[in-house]
Design an enzyme around this catalytic site. Structure first.
Site, PDB file in Angstrom:
ATOM      1  N   CYS A 108     -56.963  77.365  15.775  1.00 17.29           N
ATOM      2  CA  CYS A 108     -56.000  76.593  16.563  1.00 17.29           C
ATOM      3  C   CYS A 108     -56.334  75.104  16.545  1.00 17.29           C
ATOM      4  O   CYS A 108     -57.489  74.703  16.310  1.00 17.29           O
ATOM      5  CB  CYS A 108     -55.986  77.083  18.008  1.00 17.29           C
ATOM      6  SG  CYS A 108     -55.140  78.649  18.246  1.00 17.29           S
ATOM      7  N   CYS A 110     -58.031  79.295  23.614  1.00 14.85           N
ATOM      8  CA  CYS A 110     -58.157  77.830  23.621  1.00 14.85           C
ATOM      9  C   CYS A 110     -58.333  77.296  25.030  1.00 14.85           C
ATOM     10  O   CYS A 110     -59.031  76.302  25.248  1.00 14.85           O
ATOM     11  CB  CYS A 110     -56.955  77.181  22.940  1.00 14.85           C
ATOM     12  SG  CYS A 110     -57.066  77.314  21.159  1.00 14.85           S
ATOM     13  N   GLU A 140     -56.566  73.064  19.055  1.00 13.11           N
ATOM     14  CA  GLU A 140     -57.524  72.710  20.101  1.00 13.11           C
ATOM     15  C   GLU A 140     -58.951  72.934  19.620  1.00 13.11           C
ATOM     16  O   GLU A 140     -59.852  72.125  19.894  1.00 13.11           O
ATOM     17  CB  GLU A 140     -57.275  73.563  21.355  1.00 13.11           C
ATOM     18  CG  GLU A 140     -55.931  73.318  22.026  1.00 13.11           C
ATOM     19  CD  GLU A 140     -54.811  74.200  21.473  1.00 13.11           C
ATOM     20  OE1 GLU A 140     -54.867  74.590  20.291  1.00 13.11           O
ATOM     21  OE2 GLU A 140     -53.863  74.469  22.225  1.00 13.11           O
TER      22      GLU A 140
HETATM   23  N1  THU Z   1     -51.563  77.469  17.858  1.00 16.52           N
HETATM   24  C1  THU Z   1     -52.371  76.390  18.108  1.00 16.52           C
HETATM   25  O1  THU Z   1     -52.951  75.796  17.195  1.00 16.52           O
HETATM   26  N2  THU Z   1     -52.518  75.995  19.386  1.00 16.52           N
HETATM   27  C2  THU Z   1     -51.791  76.480  20.427  1.00 16.52           C
HETATM   28  O2  THU Z   1     -51.935  75.970  21.534  1.00 16.52           O
HETATM   29  C3  THU Z   1     -50.852  77.601  20.224  1.00 16.52           C
HETATM   30  C4  THU Z   1     -50.897  78.224  18.877  1.00 16.52           C
HETATM   31  C5  THU Z   1     -51.339  77.853  16.451  1.00 16.52           C
HETATM   32  C6  THU Z   1     -52.014  79.091  15.970  1.00 16.52           C
HETATM   33  C7  THU Z   1     -51.145  79.452  14.786  1.00 16.52           C
HETATM   34  O3  THU Z   1     -51.566  78.697  13.642  1.00 16.52           O
HETATM   35  C8  THU Z   1     -49.757  78.969  15.175  1.00 16.52           C
HETATM   36  O4  THU Z   1     -49.960  78.040  16.223  1.00 16.52           O
HETATM   37  C9  THU Z   1     -48.824  80.067  15.623  1.00 16.52           C
HETATM   38  O5  THU Z   1     -49.411  80.851  16.591  1.00 16.52           O
END
Ligand code: THU
Length: 135
Positions: free
Chosen positions: A50, A86, A52
């Protein structure tokens, strides 16, 4: 660059060919530096990370372990909602009053504290109990 601008800018670099959902995150460290991260997906889906997590990793790699503000942005209808993992990762390096702003590309913002983002967070106080010697 400001926290907000950094989050918007790094989002452009997100590697999200599987979800097509690009996320940008930026954290402001206690030392006053902005660290940014984007989501990085993988064909082995669970290996994706993610935004974060990327921002936190950049901060820790630079030698800092305290964040004072967080900004996360994605192209979502409502301001993007950080996943449970996260929230716990952010809580590790912030405190209950750390300001977290969630945003979308349409200018909608949602600002809250870390305690509001992750109520009932698991913390060191849960491990300090007298119950440790029970077995
Ligand atoms: N994702 C994030 O990077 N941060 C968030 O707060 C929510 C979800 C990403 C994970 C994945 O690559 C995509 O968003 C879809 O879930």
């Amino acid at each position: 660059m400001s926290l907000e601008k950094s989050a918007f800018a790094v989002r452009e670099n997100a590697y999200a060919p599987y979800s097509n959902f690009k996320v940008g995150a930026a954290v402001l460290s206690e030392g006053g530096t902005v660290y940014a991260g984007c989501n990085v997906e993988n064909i082995a889906y669970p290996e994706g990370t993610c935004a974060e997590a990327g921002a936190i990793a950049a901060m820790v790699a630079a030698g800092e372990t305290k964040l004072t503000e967080v900004f996360v942005v994605a192209d979502s209808k409502q301001p993007v909602s950080p996943c449970g993992g996260c929230r716990q990762k952010l809580a590790e390096f912030g405190d209950k009053d750390t300001v977290v702003t969630l945003a979308n590309l349409d200018g909608v913002r949602l600002t809250m504290t870390m305690a509001e983002l992750l109520p009932g967070a698991f913390g060191s106080d849960h491990m300090d109990a007298d119950h440790q010697d029970r077995d």
